[in-house]
Write a protein that holds these residues in place. Structure first.
Motif, PDB file in Angstrom:
ATOM      1  N   GLU A 140       0.829  -1.206   0.000  1.00 24.69           N
ATOM      2  CA  GLU A 140       0.000   0.000   0.000  1.00 24.69           C
ATOM      3  C   GLU A 140       0.863   1.256   0.000  1.00 24.69           C
ATOM      4  OE1 GLU A 140      -3.045   2.586  -0.162  1.00 24.69           O
ATOM      5  OE2 GLU A 140      -3.082   0.417  -0.511  1.00 24.69           O
ATOM      6  N   ARG A 141       1.899   1.260   0.825  1.00 25.17           N
ATOM      7  CA  ARG A 141       2.810   2.407   0.908  1.00 25.17           C
ATOM      8  C   ARG A 141       3.505   2.648  -0.430  1.00 25.17           C
ATOM      9  NH1 ARG A 141       7.035   0.392   4.276  1.00 25.17           N
ATOM     10  NH2 ARG A 141       5.632   0.601   6.065  1.00 25.17           N
ATOM     11  N   SER A 142       3.740   1.567  -1.181  1.00 25.07           N
ATOM     12  CA  SER A 142       4.535   1.630  -2.417  1.00 25.07           C
ATOM     13  C   SER A 142       3.666   1.690  -3.665  1.00 25.07           C
ATOM     14  CB  SER A 142       5.452   0.408  -2.498  1.00 25.07           C
ATOM     15  OG  SER A 142       6.193   0.218  -1.321  1.00 25.07           O
ATOM     16  N   ARG A 143       2.353   1.788  -3.501  1.00 27.32           N
ATOM     17  CA  ARG A 143       1.447   1.635  -4.638  1.00 27.32           C
ATOM     18  C   ARG A 143       1.834   2.517  -5.824  1.00 27.32           C
ATOM     19  NH1 ARG A 143      -4.129   0.138  -4.706  1.00 27.32           N
ATOM     20  NH2 ARG A 143      -3.977   0.077  -2.437  1.00 27.32           N
ATOM     21  N   ASP A 144       1.993   3.799  -5.596  1.00 22.79           N
ATOM     22  CA  ASP A 144       2.265   4.716  -6.705  1.00 22.79           C
ATOM     23  C   ASP A 144       3.647   4.501  -7.297  1.00 22.79           C
ATOM     24  OD1 ASP A 144      -0.245   5.777  -6.328  1.00 22.79           O
ATOM     25  OD2 ASP A 144       0.462   7.553  -5.242  1.00 22.79           O
ATOM     26  N   SER A 145       4.668   4.430  -6.437  1.00 20.65           N
ATOM     27  CA  SER A 145       6.034   4.278  -6.945  1.00 20.65           C
ATOM     28  C   SER A 145       6.222   2.946  -7.649  1.00 20.65           C
ATOM     29  CB  SER A 145       7.045   4.425  -5.801  1.00 20.65           C
ATOM     30  OG  SER A 145       6.778   3.508  -4.753  1.00 20.65           O
ATOM     31  N   ARG A 146       5.560   1.906  -7.165  1.00 20.53           N
ATOM     32  CA  ARG A 146       5.684   0.595  -7.802  1.00 20.53           C
ATOM     33  C   ARG A 146       5.023   0.598  -9.177  1.00 20.53           C
ATOM     34  NH1 ARG A 146       8.766  -3.967  -8.279  1.00 20.53           N
ATOM     35  NH2 ARG A 146       7.470  -5.792  -8.684  1.00 20.53           N
ATOM     36  N   GLN A 147       3.857   1.201  -9.292  1.00 20.23           N
ATOM     37  CA  GLN A 147       3.193   1.253 -10.583  1.00 20.23           C
ATOM     38  C   GLN A 147       3.988   2.071 -11.589  1.00 20.23           C
ATOM     39  OE1 GLN A 147       0.567  -0.529 -11.685  1.00 20.23           O
ATOM     40  NE2 GLN A 147       0.858  -1.551  -9.694  1.00 20.23           N
ATOM     41  N   GLN A 148       4.599   3.162 -11.131  1.00 22.88           N
ATOM     42  CA  GLN A 148       5.454   3.945 -12.019  1.00 22.88           C
ATOM     43  C   GLN A 148       6.648   3.115 -12.489  1.00 22.88           C
ATOM     44  OE1 GLN A 148       6.456   7.421  -9.738  1.00 22.88           O
ATOM     45  NE2 GLN A 148       4.329   8.134  -9.629  1.00 22.88           N
ATOM     46  N   TYR A 149       7.225   2.374 -11.564  1.00 27.17           N
ATOM     47  CA  TYR A 149       8.369   1.515 -11.905  1.00 27.17           C
ATOM     48  C   TYR A 149       7.959   0.460 -12.933  1.00 27.17           C
ATOM     49  CZ  TYR A 149      11.689  -2.347 -11.375  1.00 27.17           C
ATOM     50  OH  TYR A 149      12.579  -3.372 -11.615  1.00 27.17           O
ATOM     51  N   LEU A 150       6.861  -0.250 -12.673  1.00 26.17           N
ATOM     52  CA  LEU A 150       6.430  -1.293 -13.593  1.00 26.17           C
ATOM     53  C   LEU A 150       6.072  -0.713 -14.961  1.00 26.17           C
ATOM     54  CD1 LEU A 150       4.278  -3.532 -11.216  1.00 26.17           C
ATOM     55  CD2 LEU A 150       6.567  -4.009 -12.115  1.00 26.17           C
ATOM     56  N   GLY A 151       5.563   0.496 -14.975  1.00 30.96           N
ATOM     57  CA  GLY A 151       5.294   1.145 -16.252  1.00 30.96           C
ATOM     58  C   GLY A 151       6.574   1.375 -17.048  1.00 30.96           C
ATOM     59  N   ARG A 152       7.632   1.804 -16.351  1.00 24.25           N
ATOM     60  CA  ARG A 152       8.924   1.995 -17.033  1.00 24.25           C
ATOM     61  C   ARG A 152       9.445   0.670 -17.562  1.00 24.25           C
ATOM     62  NH1 ARG A 152       9.900   5.128 -12.410  1.00 24.25           N
ATOM     63  NH2 ARG A 152      11.407   3.610 -11.578  1.00 24.25           N
TER      64      ARG A 152
END
Length: 631
Positions: A47-59
């Protein structure tokens, strides 16, 4: 991500051809329900990493869609990339019909752990050819030996070298001509730096290939006794040198359970080694067979193989929680509390110290390896090793069982151990059903400790970490007056002058990342151990590091905020009463500090041994609790 290929859980059967690893199956063992704390911590991280993880996976998705050579290169690009390849390799590389492995190597002659890597590139190239692929050394990265730089100016570059390694590996892979990668690295900052690079290029698969520990030398308790005797003036330098040379005596990783061997443990728990690969000695037939199998597997999990597994699919929040569990269960290096945070950040995952503390509270300590015991990693491996520990943790519901790994899906594969059959072929079998030496490794029903080997401290003195697995219970709590120093040399001088023969909390400040790169203060261990051996109650409080070699003296390290950031540690004066409690996870000042100004930082020469080039690192580095890096 690349389109999913057929994937199978890996439960490797005896006598299986390692080229068929993903397809070798047996009935999976039913796993118990995941421990509620592990489940809660994992969900919190996600949950804490939701945004940063999605940005990473998008890259990663975009990088995967762009593909690798020859799809996007001009003819001139391709000619340069493969100009020096052997003729047979060149035709395969230009055609793009099979995987091309990029080798990132941390080889140098001076690190005993990395000396075996000298001949690995040719072994990898040959193994790749036999499997229908190719391999090229993409680049080399620097590799420091902290054992050489301990107590010397060069140690102030040690922690920063991790980010340099990540940068160097990224330069090597920026040519974008590799379908898959293998990483050759073992020691302290090297594996974390390579992991940061692997996560940054997470659209590519990666297999980490170890070289193994050196054979056992002088017993660790004897080595420690001689170090204490030298610190106390009871033996001469020649005696000390003989002991050290008998301990560190040949190619391979140092055999105590410090950061290097903790790194190897993590690579199995996080699924980036082949099962059981970590602690097989260099130069053996089994070691060579595992290296060749790792090469074949790197090709199989590439986009041109039959089981595409990019690193970004392996390094998720479950893998990091598994790594944290392994760190606590084996009493691993405190350095990994810093490194795991930095590596996770590269994968878009945010770890915090509370995650480590909560996992520690439910993880039993299952191993005693020096400095937490007398055994070395060779003894640990023989007594059941990582296969036994992983099996026990799985049976207790303390590990996520279905994480992706380079071996397939599921950590059950890592409860098996490699061997050579009568024909010399590599296969895997079930690991030991019980510990073969309960003084070294134990099962979950009778652990050495009910909680993990590392603990997080907090209180009016800020926050810190302590490796308690090696500290006897009667020494984990201390209230005593402070003796304040600004470097470890001053501590040793005071010890030799007899000024420390009393109960004391030894405070060594201005050793944090921004002050001087957060060097390890391993040279204090013999002094503190000698004082404790004389019957004094002593502890260490520092914003520096002590590494995986932390001994039997309670050491509150990585103190945050650091002294240079006006942390509480900067306000301590000689004679202040301090309370350090490893069992309760507290660190507090008994003496009131209100209204004080911090002690001034020492005058320090930041040049010599390349330190002047690292000023920008010191200026921009994050706190230890955030990974102590600038990337």
């Amino acid at each position: 991500m690349p389109p999913a290929r057929a994937r199978n859980s890996l439960y490797v059967i005896d006598n299986a051809d390692p080229r068929d690893l993903p397809n070798a199956q047996s009935a999976p063992t039913a796993m118990p329900r995941l421990d509620t704390t592990i489940e809660r911590v994992t969900a919190r991280i996600a949950e804490r990493s939701r945004d940063s993880r999605q940005q990473y996976l998008g890259r990663m998705r975009r990088a995967s869609e762009e593909g690798v050579a020859p799809a996007h290169l001009s003819c001139g690009n391709i000619a340069h990339a493969f100009a020096s390849s052997a003729p047979g390799d060149k035709s395969v590389q230009v055609a793009g019909t099979a995987g091309n492995i990029g080798i990132i190597t941390a080889y140098n002659d001076m690190l005993s752990a990395h000396k075996p890597y000298e001949r690995f590139p040719e072994t990898i190239r040959e193994a790749a050819r036999r499997a229908g692929g190719t391999a090229q050394v993409a680049g080399g990265v620097p590799a420091m030996c902290d054992g050489v730089t301990q107590g010397r100016p060069g140690m102030e570059l040690s922690l920063f070298s991790r980010d340099v390694i990540a940068l160097a590996a990224s330069v090597a892979l920026s040519h974008n001509v590799y379908d898959t990668t293998v990483y050759l690295g073992i020691c302290d900052k090297i594996v974390p730096g390579l992991l940061i690079a692997a996560a940054t290029f997470g659209h590519l698969p990666a297999v980490f290939i170890p070289a193994g520990p050196m054979t056992s030398g002088m017993p660790n308790d004897e080595k420690s006794r001689i170090r204490r005797d030298f610190a106390s003036g009871k033996c001469d330098r020649a005696t000390l040198l003989r002991a050290e040379m008998a301990s560190y005596h040949g190619p391979g990783t140092c055999t105590f359970y410090g950061t290097a061997n903790s790194n190897q443990m993590l690579m199995e728990f996080m699924g980036l080694h082949l099962p059981g690969a970590s602690f097989v000695n260099p130069g053996t037939e089994l070691r060579n067979a595992l290296t060749e199998a790792a090469v074949r597997r790197a090709l199989e999990i590439s986009g041109r193989g039959n089981d595409c597994t990019p690193v970004c699919d392996i390094l998720d929040e479950r893998a990091f929680v598994n790594g944290i569990v392994g760190l606590h269960a084996t009493g691993g290096s405190t350095n990994l509390l810093i490194h795991l945070v930095a590596v996770a950040r590269a994968a878009g995952i945010v770890l915090e110290m509370e995650d480590f503390a909560d996992v520690s509270a439910v993880t039993p300590l299952l191993a005693r390896i020096y400095p937490n015991g007398l055994a070395d990693v060779n003894h640990f491996h023989a007594a059941g090793g990582l296969a036994l520990v992983i099996r026990e943790l799985l049976s207790e519901g303390l590990l996520h069982p279905e994480t992706r790994t380079v071996a397939g899906t599921g950590l059950q594969a890592y409860t098996r151990e490699p061997l050579l059959d009568g024909a010399g072929d590599l296969s895997w079998r079930d690991g030991a059903a019980e510990s073969l030496n309960r003084g070294i490794v134990r099962t979950g029903d009778d652990p050495f400790m009910r909680a993990g080997g590392l603990t997080c401290l907090s209180g009016t003195l800020g926050s810190a970490v302590m490796k308690i697995s090696a500290v006897p219970e009667e020494h984990r709590s201390i209230t005593a007056p402070a003796r304040v120093f600004d470097d470890q040399d001053s501590v040793r001088e005071a010890f030799r002058a007899g000024e420390l023969d009393k109960d004391a909390v030894i405070v060594v400040r201005y050793q944090g990342p921004r002050a001087n790169g957060m060097p390890e203060l391993h040279g204090l261990t013999p002094v503190l151990s000698a004082l404790q051996g004389r019957g004094h109650r002593v502890a260490l409080l520092t914003d520096g590091r002590m590494s995986g070699a932390s001994g039997q003296v309670p050491a509150a390290i990585h103190a945050h905020p650091e002294a240079l950031e006006n942390g509480p540690i900067a306000h301590i004066r000689d004679g202040d009463m301090l309370a350090i409690d490893g069992d309760e996870g507290r660190m507090d000042n008994v003496t009131e500090f209100a209204g004080r100004t911090p002690g001034p930082p020492p005058a320090r020469e930041n040049y010599g041994c390349g330190r002047g080039l690292f000023e920008v690192f010191r200026e921009r580095t994050r706190p230890a609790a955030e990974g102590a890096g600038f990337l």
